[in-house]
Motif scaffolding. Structure first.
Motif, PDB file in Angstrom:
ATOM      1  N   ARG A 510       0.836  -1.204   0.000  1.00 26.26           N
ATOM      2  CA  ARG A 510       0.000   0.000   0.000  1.00 26.26           C
ATOM      3  C   ARG A 510       0.869   1.251   0.000  1.00 26.26           C
ATOM      4  O   ARG A 510       0.634   2.202  -0.761  1.00 26.26           O
ATOM      5  CB  ARG A 510      -0.923   0.020   1.208  1.00 26.26           C
ATOM      6  CG  ARG A 510      -1.787   1.282   1.295  1.00 26.26           C
ATOM      7  CD  ARG A 510      -2.583   1.366   2.594  1.00 26.26           C
ATOM      8  NE  ARG A 510      -3.424   0.206   2.756  1.00 26.26           N
ATOM      9  CZ  ARG A 510      -3.300  -0.663   3.777  1.00 26.26           C
ATOM     10  NH1 ARG A 510      -2.346  -0.497   4.692  1.00 26.26           N
ATOM     11  NH2 ARG A 510      -4.107  -1.693   3.860  1.00 26.26           N
ATOM     12  N   ILE A 511       1.893   1.263   0.837  1.00 24.31           N
ATOM     13  CA  ILE A 511       2.797   2.414   0.901  1.00 24.31           C
ATOM     14  C   ILE A 511       3.480   2.617  -0.447  1.00 24.31           C
ATOM     15  O   ILE A 511       3.587   3.743  -0.948  1.00 24.31           O
ATOM     16  CB  ILE A 511       3.835   2.208   2.023  1.00 24.31           C
ATOM     17  CG1 ILE A 511       3.147   2.226   3.391  1.00 24.31           C
ATOM     18  CG2 ILE A 511       4.917   3.273   1.954  1.00 24.31           C
ATOM     19  CD1 ILE A 511       4.049   1.808   4.537  1.00 24.31           C
ATOM     20  N   LEU A 512       3.915   1.525  -1.050  1.00 28.22           N
ATOM     21  CA  LEU A 512       4.608   1.619  -2.330  1.00 28.22           C
ATOM     22  C   LEU A 512       3.676   2.096  -3.433  1.00 28.22           C
ATOM     23  O   LEU A 512       4.059   2.924  -4.277  1.00 28.22           O
ATOM     24  CB  LEU A 512       5.206   0.260  -2.690  1.00 28.22           C
ATOM     25  CG  LEU A 512       6.184   0.258  -3.874  1.00 28.22           C
ATOM     26  CD1 LEU A 512       7.424   1.070  -3.532  1.00 28.22           C
ATOM     27  CD2 LEU A 512       6.572  -1.168  -4.248  1.00 28.22           C
ATOM     28  N   ILE A 513       2.446   1.615  -3.446  1.00 28.63           N
ATOM     29  CA  ILE A 513       1.481   2.010  -4.474  1.00 28.63           C
ATOM     30  C   ILE A 513       1.136   3.490  -4.339  1.00 28.63           C
ATOM     31  O   ILE A 513       1.082   4.228  -5.328  1.00 28.63           O
ATOM     32  CB  ILE A 513       0.219   1.133  -4.384  1.00 28.63           C
ATOM     33  CG1 ILE A 513       0.524  -0.293  -4.831  1.00 28.63           C
ATOM     34  CG2 ILE A 513      -0.909   1.730  -5.235  1.00 28.63           C
ATOM     35  CD1 ILE A 513      -0.585  -1.287  -4.538  1.00 28.63           C
ATOM     36  N   ARG A 514       0.906   3.930  -3.106  1.00 34.09           N
ATOM     37  CA  ARG A 514       0.596   5.345  -2.906  1.00 34.09           C
ATOM     38  C   ARG A 514       1.769   6.222  -3.327  1.00 34.09           C
ATOM     39  O   ARG A 514       1.579   7.311  -3.888  1.00 34.09           O
ATOM     40  CB  ARG A 514       0.222   5.604  -1.446  1.00 34.09           C
ATOM     41  CG  ARG A 514      -1.126   5.017  -1.046  1.00 34.09           C
ATOM     42  CD  ARG A 514      -1.506   5.406   0.367  1.00 34.09           C
ATOM     43  NE  ARG A 514      -2.822   4.887   0.735  1.00 34.09           N
ATOM     44  CZ  ARG A 514      -3.441   5.146   1.886  1.00 34.09           C
ATOM     45  NH1 ARG A 514      -2.842   5.922   2.795  1.00 34.09           N
ATOM     46  NH2 ARG A 514      -4.621   4.639   2.146  1.00 34.09           N
ATOM     47  N   ASN A 515       2.974   5.757  -3.063  1.00 34.27           N
ATOM     48  CA  ASN A 515       4.141   6.530  -3.476  1.00 34.27           C
ATOM     49  C   ASN A 515       4.284   6.531  -5.001  1.00 34.27           C
ATOM     50  O   ASN A 515       4.659   7.541  -5.604  1.00 34.27           O
ATOM     51  CB  ASN A 515       5.407   5.975  -2.829  1.00 34.27           C
ATOM     52  CG  ASN A 515       6.563   6.949  -2.912  1.00 34.27           C
ATOM     53  OD1 ASN A 515       6.507   8.051  -2.349  1.00 34.27           O
ATOM     54  ND2 ASN A 515       7.615   6.569  -3.619  1.00 34.27           N
ATOM     55  N   ALA A 516       3.981   5.398  -5.625  1.00 33.57           N
ATOM     56  CA  ALA A 516       4.021   5.336  -7.087  1.00 33.57           C
ATOM     57  C   ALA A 516       3.037   6.325  -7.690  1.00 33.57           C
ATOM     58  O   ALA A 516       3.337   7.014  -8.679  1.00 33.57           O
ATOM     59  CB  ALA A 516       3.712   3.924  -7.565  1.00 33.57           C
TER      60      ALA A 516
END
Length: 588
Positions: A510-516
């Motif tokens: 989730r953190i990675l997707i939001r950052n993407a």
């Protein structure tokens, strides 16, 4: 005597014109709808729906990013700067969409009420096709405007109910009851979905010329390819299509499933993922991701070759192109004769990972704070000008250091950067702003990019089924994020070890997707709304980088002064004064 004679002549002229003309006004020269029901006047009633197109809120760049942790502005008069620093109020709302959207909906409702009265063409079959297409456009546009109303004005009322906006499905006239209550968010979402269902019954997926009668969809009945192409052919590209309606559905579904709305919206992550997947499947799945989608704004040969209404591979829907240099004039550094308005923050710069895929603070990243831009995500140099980068038609070296010796340096003049960074994304580097050789270049504004759709799927699929779950589709959130990172040139030398290490962890994904999403869509007007729908912290101090004697230090640039209730925007204060049934959101 001469003056008396002149007065006499004037009186005679008046009397000879007839008393009736003196006291009865002439018929006004205003076109009435009833006068435009014949094919020769069909352009006039179509002008009603064109009013909707011209009011689409994202037709131009807002750069509300400067009210988030992604950027600040050096424009002291900016309404977004004032909003972010404590002046946001129900009677001072730079992101208000109420008046614009309801005006558009009024025109759209007029269109729907009049459309069956209009003979759109002498050929009755062609007229029927025009009737269907324009109805589809109208329903799709109405759904779009209700989506923007929800995004800007939905929120919790004083009684704890999640409210949307009044639903108005007919044109309003003098004598109507304008004192309407707000419908619930769920009811508004259902109306959006109903309008999009209707749009789908009338619209083709895409506007394109057919070569054989057998290609005509059954819903259009007995029609020749010539008749079809006249109404639904490629010359209509740029209008709202069935594919655009599908994208609006996915955007609305993501909003409804998000933490700020999910408890009472009736939406779900699975629905949002399914809606995005329906578009991705038309694109060919993950493999259909545009290879040059990162630099769509600067793909010079691709942009130069655009025909009216035709889209590059990355673009689902866009505005018309134009020749200009306005973006560059506003945002180039001073040494390139620009105003340097949008200044990316160190917060955003730090969000770009290393080229090996690791976040800069993670073990194994190799990040060097004394050489902070070395071996970083290639998107950083695509999107942001850092100290020592080259920019402009002459590849001018941009020195943002406080002791760099030029007006590009930190806080040197009113047009200098406040953060140590300048905007690069969206700007054509082949524009010249020199007073002796000023040039323009072709630009266009995307209304919906495919990258947004892929990111909607990744976010929703991860929440619904986990990082590697597919929900019956042929790809997962992990697959989408892996493809986006490969396109960006991240982790290509080590098999993207960081992504592989978290591929089964929903929270880390989730953190990675939001950052993407933050990186891929930066400066395109998403961050302001994303933080709110995620219920994420709004008050992160905007920071920058000061460089003196080749030493890098972090500086605080601008404190954000948002209150917790500002996750939801206000209903305009003037509207609540006029209409007693219009409940304000909590806190405002």
């Amino acid at each position: 005597m001469k003056n008396k004679f002149l007065i006499y002549l004037v009186l005679v002229a008046i009397l000879s014109s007839g008393c009736k003309d003196l006291i009865t006004p002439q018929i006004e020269n205003n076109r009435q709808l009833q006068e435009s029901y014949n094919p020769s006047d069909a352009k006039f009633p179509y002008g009603l729906i064109l009013n909707g197109y011209t009011r689409i809120p994202i037709n131009s760049w807002s750069f509300n990013d400067v009210a988030t942790d992604d950027a600040v502005t050096n424009d002291k008069s900016s309404s977004f700067l004032k909003m972010a620093t404590g002046q946001w109020a129900a009677n001072n709302n730079p992101v208000e969409q109420w008046s614009n959207c309801f005006a558009a909906i009024q025109y759209i409702n007029l269109t729907l009420e009049q459309i069956d009265k209009v003979n759109w063409a002498v050929d009755t079959t062609v007229s029927r096709l025009f009737n269907m297409r324009i109805k589809g456009e109208a329903y799709g546009l109405r759904a779009l405007f209700y989506y923007y109303l929800l995004q800007a004005h939905a929120g919790y009322g004083q009684d704890g109910s999640l409210l949307g906006v009044p639903i108005v499905l007919h044109s309003q006239a003098v004598g109507d009851d304008f004192n309407l209550p707000r419908s619930t968010f769920k009811q508004c979402l259902q109306q959006i979905e109903a309008d999009l269902d209707l749009a789908a019954t009338y619209l083709p997926v895409d506007y394109k010329d057919l070569t054989d009668n057998s290609q005509i969809p059954d819903k259009y009945g007995t029609v020749s390819k010539e008749q079809y192409n006249r109404v639904m052919g490629k010359t209509m590209s740029g209008l709202l299509s069935g594919r655009v309606a599908m994208a609006i559905r996915a955007k609305a579904a993501l909003l409804a499933a998000s933490p700020a709305y999910s408890s009472a919206s009736g939406g779900s992550w699975a629905s949002a993922a399914d809606d995005a997947a329906s578009i991705i499947d038309l694109k060919g799945g993950v493999a259909g991701m545009a290879a040059n989608g990162l630099t769509w704004y600067g793909n010079a040969s691709e942009i130069a070759a655009l025909a009216e209404g035709q889209n590059p591979d990355e673009i689902l829907w866009r505005s018309n192109y134009s020749e200009s240099n306005d973006l560059e004039a506003d945002n180039f550094p001073p040494s390139l004769n620009g105003k340097g308005r949008v200044n990316p923050t160190k917060n955003l710069v730090d969000a770009f990972p290393m080229a090996n895929g690791y976040p800069i603070g993670a073990t194994g990243s190799g990040y060097d704070s004394n050489n902070p831009y070395n071996s970083r995500d290639p998107r950083l140099s695509d999107f942001i000008l850092v100290n020592g980068d080259k920019a402009g038609v002459n590849n001018t070296v941009i020195k943002t250091a406080a002791d760099g010796g030029t007006n590009d340096g930190l806080d040197r003049t009113e047009t200098s950067t406040r953060t140590g960074y300048y905007l690069k994304k969206l700007l054509r580097q082949d524009v010249n702003l020199s007073s002796t050789s000023t040039t323009t270049q072709r630009h266009y504004k995307p209304l919906i990019r495919y990258t947004e759709i892929y990111l909607i799927y990744a976010e929703a699929a991860n929440e619904a089924w986990g990082p590697t779950g597919t929900g019956g589709h042929s790809y997962s959130a992990y697959d989408v994020i892996k493809a986006l990172r490969q396109r960006a040139g991240i982790g290509t030398q080590n098999g993207d070890a960081y992504l592989e290490s978290i591929k089964t962890d929903k929270d880390k994904m989730r953190i990675l997707i939001r950052n993407a999403r933050r990186l891929e869509l930066c400066f395109e007007g998403f961050r302001f709304w994303d933080l709110r729908r995620w219920k994420a912290p709004l008050n992160e101090t905007a920071t920058g980088t000061s460089i003196k004697n080749n030493q890098y230090s972090t500086i605080n640039v601008e404190n954000r002064l948002y209150q917790d209730y500002m996750e939801y925007g206000p209903i305009p204060y003037s509207e609540t004064l006029k209409f007693s049934n219009l409940v304000q959101n909590k806190g405002w």
